[in-house]
Design a protein around this motif. Structure first.
Motif, PDB file in Angstrom:
ATOM      1  N   GLY A 102       0.806  -1.213   0.000  1.00  0.00           N
ATOM      2  CA  GLY A 102       0.000   0.000   0.000  1.00  0.00           C
ATOM      3  C   GLY A 102       0.838   1.262   0.000  1.00  0.00           C
ATOM      4  N   GLY A 103       0.329   2.288  -0.660  1.00  0.00           N
ATOM      5  CA  GLY A 103       0.979   3.592  -0.659  1.00  0.00           C
ATOM      6  C   GLY A 103       0.614   4.386   0.574  1.00  0.00           C
ATOM      7  N   ASN A 104       1.411   5.407   0.887  1.00  0.00           N
ATOM      8  CA  ASN A 104       1.195   6.250   2.072  1.00  0.00           C
ATOM      9  C   ASN A 104       1.133   5.415   3.350  1.00  0.00           C
ATOM     10  OD1 ASN A 104      -0.974   7.802  -0.153  1.00  0.00           O
ATOM     11  ND2 ASN A 104       0.914   8.776   0.524  1.00  0.00           N
ATOM     12  N   ARG A 105       1.869   4.344   3.384  1.00  0.00           N
ATOM     13  CA  ARG A 105       1.955   3.465   4.536  1.00  0.00           C
ATOM     14  C   ARG A 105       3.424   3.149   4.801  1.00  0.00           C
ATOM     15  NH1 ARG A 105      -2.495   5.103   4.571  1.00  0.00           N
ATOM     16  NH2 ARG A 105      -4.460   3.986   4.882  1.00  0.00           N
ATOM     17  N   ASP A 152      -1.017  -2.597  -5.087  1.00  0.00           N
ATOM     18  CA  ASP A 152      -2.049  -2.901  -4.102  1.00  0.00           C
ATOM     19  C   ASP A 152      -2.983  -1.697  -4.087  1.00  0.00           C
ATOM     20  OD1 ASP A 152      -3.377  -3.086  -1.442  1.00  0.00           O
ATOM     21  OD2 ASP A 152      -2.125  -4.851  -1.226  1.00  0.00           O
ATOM     22  N   ASN A 153      -2.904  -0.871  -3.058  1.00  0.00           N
ATOM     23  CA  ASN A 153      -3.583   0.432  -3.030  1.00  0.00           C
ATOM     24  C   ASN A 153      -2.502   1.508  -3.001  1.00  0.00           C
ATOM     25  OD1 ASN A 153      -6.291  -0.506  -2.877  1.00  0.00           O
ATOM     26  ND2 ASN A 153      -6.077  -0.870  -0.693  1.00  0.00           N
ATOM     27  N   PRO A 154      -2.013   1.965  -4.142  1.00  0.00           N
ATOM     28  CA  PRO A 154      -0.910   2.931  -4.139  1.00  0.00           C
ATOM     29  C   PRO A 154      -1.268   4.284  -3.538  1.00  0.00           C
ATOM     30  CG  PRO A 154      -1.753   2.614  -6.363  1.00  0.00           C
ATOM     31  CD  PRO A 154      -2.398   1.565  -5.508  1.00  0.00           C
ATOM     32  N   ARG A 155      -2.580   4.572  -3.486  1.00  0.00           N
ATOM     33  CA  ARG A 155      -3.041   5.852  -2.943  1.00  0.00           C
ATOM     34  C   ARG A 155      -2.357   7.006  -3.699  1.00  0.00           C
ATOM     35  NH1 ARG A 155      -2.861   2.209   1.272  1.00  0.00           N
ATOM     36  NH2 ARG A 155      -4.898   1.847   2.262  1.00  0.00           N
ATOM     37  N   ASN A 156      -1.711   7.923  -2.976  1.00  0.00           N
ATOM     38  CA  ASN A 156      -1.135   9.093  -3.642  1.00  0.00           C
ATOM     39  C   ASN A 156       0.324   8.902  -4.062  1.00  0.00           C
ATOM     40  OD1 ASN A 156      -3.508  10.623  -3.362  1.00  0.00           O
ATOM     41  ND2 ASN A 156      -2.962  11.194  -1.266  1.00  0.00           N
ATOM     42  N   GLU A 157       0.845   7.706  -3.864  1.00  0.00           N
ATOM     43  CA  GLU A 157       2.232   7.441  -4.248  1.00  0.00           C
ATOM     44  C   GLU A 157       2.326   6.923  -5.678  1.00  0.00           C
ATOM     45  OE1 GLU A 157       5.371   5.788  -1.764  1.00  0.00           O
ATOM     46  OE2 GLU A 157       3.864   5.507  -0.190  1.00  0.00           O
ATOM     47  N   ASN A 158       3.506   7.058  -6.243  1.00  0.00           N
ATOM     48  CA  ASN A 158       3.786   6.500  -7.562  1.00  0.00           C
ATOM     49  C   ASN A 158       3.888   4.982  -7.442  1.00  0.00           C
ATOM     50  OD1 ASN A 158       4.926   5.579  -9.940  1.00  0.00           O
ATOM     51  ND2 ASN A 158       6.302   7.320 -10.162  1.00  0.00           N
ATOM     52  N   PRO A 159       3.024   4.223  -8.123  1.00  0.00           N
ATOM     53  CA  PRO A 159       3.053   2.757  -8.001  1.00  0.00           C
ATOM     54  C   PRO A 159       4.417   2.162  -8.345  1.00  0.00           C
ATOM     55  CG  PRO A 159       1.050   3.458  -9.112  1.00  0.00           C
ATOM     56  CD  PRO A 159       1.915   4.677  -8.991  1.00  0.00           C
ATOM     57  N   ALA A 160       5.081   2.742  -9.336  1.00  0.00           N
ATOM     58  CA  ALA A 160       6.387   2.216  -9.746  1.00  0.00           C
ATOM     59  C   ALA A 160       7.415   2.376  -8.626  1.00  0.00           C
ATOM     60  CB  ALA A 160       6.866   2.923 -11.007  1.00  0.00           C
ATOM     61  N   ALA A 161       7.312   3.470  -7.863  1.00  0.00           N
ATOM     62  CA  ALA A 161       8.248   3.693  -6.757  1.00  0.00           C
ATOM     63  C   ALA A 161       8.014   2.684  -5.637  1.00  0.00           C
ATOM     64  CB  ALA A 161       8.098   5.118  -6.225  1.00  0.00           C
ATOM     65  N   ILE A 162       6.759   2.352  -5.389  1.00  0.00           N
ATOM     66  CA  ILE A 162       6.439   1.333  -4.380  1.00  0.00           C
ATOM     67  C   ILE A 162       7.023  -0.008  -4.797  1.00  0.00           C
ATOM     68  CG2 ILE A 162       4.568   0.075  -3.241  1.00  0.00           C
ATOM     69  CD1 ILE A 162       2.835   2.579  -3.586  1.00  0.00           C
ATOM     70  N   ILE A 163       6.853  -0.334  -6.066  1.00  0.00           N
ATOM     71  CA  ILE A 163       7.380  -1.606  -6.581  1.00  0.00           C
ATOM     72  C   ILE A 163       8.900  -1.648  -6.460  1.00  0.00           C
ATOM     73  CG2 ILE A 163       7.703  -2.959  -8.694  1.00  0.00           C
ATOM     74  CD1 ILE A 163       4.807  -2.180  -9.435  1.00  0.00           C
ATOM     75  N   ASP A 164       9.564  -0.528  -6.715  1.00  0.00           N
ATOM     76  CA  ASP A 164      11.029  -0.472  -6.571  1.00  0.00           C
ATOM     77  C   ASP A 164      11.442  -0.788  -5.127  1.00  0.00           C
ATOM     78  OD1 ASP A 164      11.477   0.125  -9.214  1.00  0.00           O
ATOM     79  OD2 ASP A 164      11.655   2.298  -8.907  1.00  0.00           O
ATOM     80  N   ASP A 165      10.663  -0.292  -4.154  1.00  0.00           N
ATOM     81  CA  ASP A 165      10.951  -0.584  -2.753  1.00  0.00           C
ATOM     82  C   ASP A 165      10.822  -2.083  -2.470  1.00  0.00           C
ATOM     83  OD1 ASP A 165      11.421   2.073  -2.147  1.00  0.00           O
ATOM     84  OD2 ASP A 165       9.405   2.447  -1.390  1.00  0.00           O
ATOM     85  N   ILE A 166       9.804  -2.706  -3.077  1.00  0.00           N
ATOM     86  CA  ILE A 166       9.604  -4.150  -2.898  1.00  0.00           C
ATOM     87  C   ILE A 166      10.762  -4.930  -3.503  1.00  0.00           C
ATOM     88  CG2 ILE A 166       8.155  -6.111  -3.558  1.00  0.00           C
ATOM     89  CD1 ILE A 166       5.754  -4.157  -3.549  1.00  0.00           C
ATOM     90  N   LEU A 167      11.147  -4.550  -4.714  1.00  0.00           N
ATOM     91  CA  LEU A 167      12.202  -5.271  -5.442  1.00  0.00           C
ATOM     92  C   LEU A 167      13.543  -5.202  -4.735  1.00  0.00           C
ATOM     93  CD1 LEU A 167      11.373  -4.312  -9.142  1.00  0.00           C
ATOM     94  CD2 LEU A 167      10.732  -6.382  -7.886  1.00  0.00           C
ATOM     95  N   ALA A 168      13.744  -4.148  -3.943  1.00  0.00           N
ATOM     96  CA  ALA A 168      15.007  -4.020  -3.199  1.00  0.00           C
ATOM     97  C   ALA A 168      15.208  -5.198  -2.244  1.00  0.00           C
ATOM     98  CB  ALA A 168      15.026  -2.713  -2.421  1.00  0.00           C
ATOM     99  N   GLY A 169      14.126  -5.767  -1.779  1.00  0.00           N
ATOM    100  CA  GLY A 169      14.231  -6.911  -0.879  1.00  0.00           C
ATOM    101  C   GLY A 169      14.352  -8.243  -1.599  1.00  0.00           C
ATOM    102  N   MET A 170      14.180  -8.240  -2.913  1.00  0.00           N
ATOM    103  CA  MET A 170      14.191  -9.478  -3.686  1.00  0.00           C
ATOM    104  C   MET A 170      15.482  -9.687  -4.470  1.00  0.00           C
ATOM    105  SD  MET A 170      10.269  -9.139  -5.184  1.00  0.00           S
ATOM    106  CE  MET A 170      10.227 -10.771  -5.914  1.00  0.00           C
ATOM    107  N   LYS A 171      16.348  -8.672  -4.482  1.00  0.00           N
ATOM    108  CA  LYS A 171      17.477  -8.675  -5.420  1.00  0.00           C
ATOM    109  C   LYS A 171      18.489  -9.785  -5.183  1.00  0.00           C
ATOM    110  CE  LYS A 171      19.912  -5.118  -2.716  1.00  0.00           C
ATOM    111  NZ  LYS A 171      20.475  -3.746  -2.753  1.00  0.00           N
ATOM    112  N   ASP A 172      18.654 -10.252  -3.968  1.00  0.00           N
ATOM    113  CA  ASP A 172      19.669 -11.267  -3.687  1.00  0.00           C
ATOM    114  C   ASP A 172      19.096 -12.674  -3.570  1.00  0.00           C
ATOM    115  OD1 ASP A 172      21.680  -9.307  -3.582  1.00  0.00           O
ATOM    116  OD2 ASP A 172      21.222  -8.868  -1.481  1.00  0.00           O
ATOM    117  N   ILE A 173      17.826 -12.842  -3.973  1.00  0.00           N
ATOM    118  CA  ILE A 173      17.167 -14.143  -3.877  1.00  0.00           C
ATOM    119  C   ILE A 173      16.889 -14.643  -5.299  1.00  0.00           C
ATOM    120  CG2 ILE A 173      15.163 -15.381  -2.960  1.00  0.00           C
ATOM    121  CD1 ILE A 173      14.982 -13.215  -0.812  1.00  0.00           C
ATOM    122  N   PRO A 174      17.245 -15.876  -5.601  1.00  0.00           N
ATOM    123  CA  PRO A 174      17.177 -16.357  -6.989  1.00  0.00           C
ATOM    124  C   PRO A 174      15.775 -16.641  -7.527  1.00  0.00           C
ATOM    125  CG  PRO A 174      17.912 -18.108  -5.519  1.00  0.00           C
ATOM    126  CD  PRO A 174      17.872 -16.863  -4.693  1.00  0.00           C
TER     127      PRO A 174
END
Length: 478
Positions: free
Chosen positions: A368-371, A395-417
């Motif tokens: 979710g955005g703004n969370r 999910d619910n991006p609200r007032n945030e840029n959805p792509a920026a939220i996704i970038d935050d998620i991907l940061a946690g996935m980068k070292d997992i195959p």
């Protein structure tokens, strides 16, 4: 009702004229002739700024925290704290006529609340429900805007329950509601604690604040029913006067224990061990279903329901919309919708599905955005570590840029195959997941659950994942 009756339990700091009041509200949009307007300062709006305007609209008076120089002002120390008792008085203190059961925790509140309601009803009780998915007065359903309603709506629901002859009210108590005083003046017969993990830190700012918010419920209950497997459980009730009853799967000395647990594709089975032993067959799959049904059983038995009747009720219980909900697809794979929107919630659902999966687990999720931004990479890491494939979306991006939220998620996935694909549009993401699903796969649609909308930067749209799945599969079949 006379103003003096509404203020009977409130410490008022000035003299006021006793007038007739037709309604109590903190929302300026609801003010009409005769309304008592309570000025509450929120994160983005301060009711004190429109107090004079409300009097011009015909308000019977304005409740304030400071002298505004208005003729019809009632000055109190804290308007937010006073609001709930005033609403209670306006409706005749209906909660005093109900046995209140409050449930708090990060995950499991909704399912546990529904299970408790079903158990009590099987025992012949009339029960009201207040929670995330819906509010209920016996079998009559009322829409839910918040997990725990604002005080005016909350006490209105209590009054409807009393009129309908309800003996019990089972309600979810969110951390925001507790800290905002929405349940002030309520005395709970039983408070239930499910678990405590990271969530809502965007609002509470710190773990300590989040913890202390949950503790408020147990400061106002006669008996606390707590999950002894959670390291925070006994800290929440430390030095409080309430009686403590514990339940657990791992902790052997709890008052209610689940032993010899078996996980099946259509539910869970376990021995409920206390000063008796009974076999429970809960038709809701997943490890967390053991905790939820165990919490409900401990609560109901503590409330005086015979344990054999409790077990029978759990055995015939029905699921909750958006909580490990299996969507009919007539395919050789399974689609499950779940509200998991926190790191712990996502880990619980995927881990539970792993115990019953025959094929791959394909997890579709966003944040979710703004969370709380801190949980985004954590959820990405959990999904990648536990799933066979991930579809990262909105999910619910609200007032945030959805792509920026996704970038935050991907940061946690980068070292997992684990392989993944990014598709920002959620319906398109679901379409991709269904088109690429294989025999015996479980496609998990996580985060939306019972919601039938999506909050986008441009506004709120109708979006029901059940409808989306049907439309996609119907289109594929044509």
């Amino acid at each position: 009702m006379k103003l003096s009756e509404i203020l009977k339990s409130i410490k008022v700091l000035n003299e006021y004229k006793d007038v007739e009041v037709s309604a109590v509200a903190q929302d300026s949009r609801l003010v009409k002739e005769g309304t008592l307007f309570v000025c509450i300062k929120g994160a983005s709006f301060d009711g004190h700024n429109v107090a004079a305007e409300m009097l011009e609209k015909g308000a019977a008076g304005v409740v304030v925290e400071r002298d505004l120089g208005l003729d019809s002002q009632i000055i109190v120390e804290n308007t937010r704290s006073a609001y709930s008792p005033m609403c209670a008085a306006f409706y005749g203190n209906p909660a005093d006529k109900l046995k209140l059961i409050g449930i708090t925790g990060t995950n499991g509140k909704t399912t546990t609340a529904f299970l408790i309601k079903q158990i009590l009803e099987k025992a012949g009780k009339k029960v009201g429900l207040i929670g995330t998915v819906q509010n209920m007065v016996c079998d009559e359903v009322y829409p839910a805007k918040f997990t725990t309603p604002e005080p005016n709506e909350l006490h209105r629901l209590f009054s409807l329950m009393v009129k309908a002859g309800c003996e019990y009210c089972v309600m979810e108590a969110s951390s925001q509601a507790l800290v905002q005083g929405r349940v002030n003046a309520l005395k709970f017969m039983i408070g239930v604690f499910t678990n405590l993990t990271q969530d809502h830190l965007d609002y509470h700012k710190s773990w300590e604040n989040y913890f202390n918010a949950k503790r408020i419920l147990f400061e106002n209950c006669e008996t606390a029913v707590i999950n002894a497997d959670d390291e925070n459980a006994f800290k929440l009730v430390d030095k409080l006067p309430c009686k403590v009853v514990s339940y657990a799967i791992k902790t052997n000395n709890a008052d209610f224990c689940a032993k010899n647990v078996k996980f099946k594709s259509d539910g869970v089975e376990y021995e409920l061990v206390s000063d008796f032993i009974g076999r429970v067959c809960c038709p809701i799959p997943g490890r967390f279903s053991v905790y939820n049904s165990l919490a409900a059983a401990a609560c109901a038995i503590t409330a005086g329901i015979n344990y054999e009747d409790v077990i029978k009720a759990i055995d015939t219980s029905t699921g909750v919309k958006g909580r490990i909900e299996v969507v009919p697809t007539d395919t050789d794979y399974t689609v499950i919708i779940d509200y998991a929107h926190s790191p712990d919630g996502l880990e619980n659902i995927i881990t539970s599905l792993r115990e019953i999966a025959k094929g791959r687990i394909v997890t579709l999720f966003g944040c979710g955005g703004n969370r709380d931004r801190g949980k985004r990479p954590k959820m990405g890491k959990i999904a990648a570590r536990l799933s066979d494939f991930c579809v990262v979306t909105s999910d619910n991006p609200r007032n945030e840029n959805p792509a920026a939220i996704i970038d935050d998620i991907l940061a946690g996935m980068k070292d997992i195959p684990t392989d993944y694909v990014v598709i920002e549009n959620r319906k398109e993401a679901i379409k991709w997941a269904l088109e690429h699903a294989k025999k015996d796969d479980i496609v998990l649609l996580a985060g939306k659950g019972h919601e039938t909308y999506q909050i986008l930067p441009g506004g709120t749209i109708h979006f029901d994942e059940r409808e989306a799945v049907r439309e996609i599969l119907d289109g594929a079949a044509q």
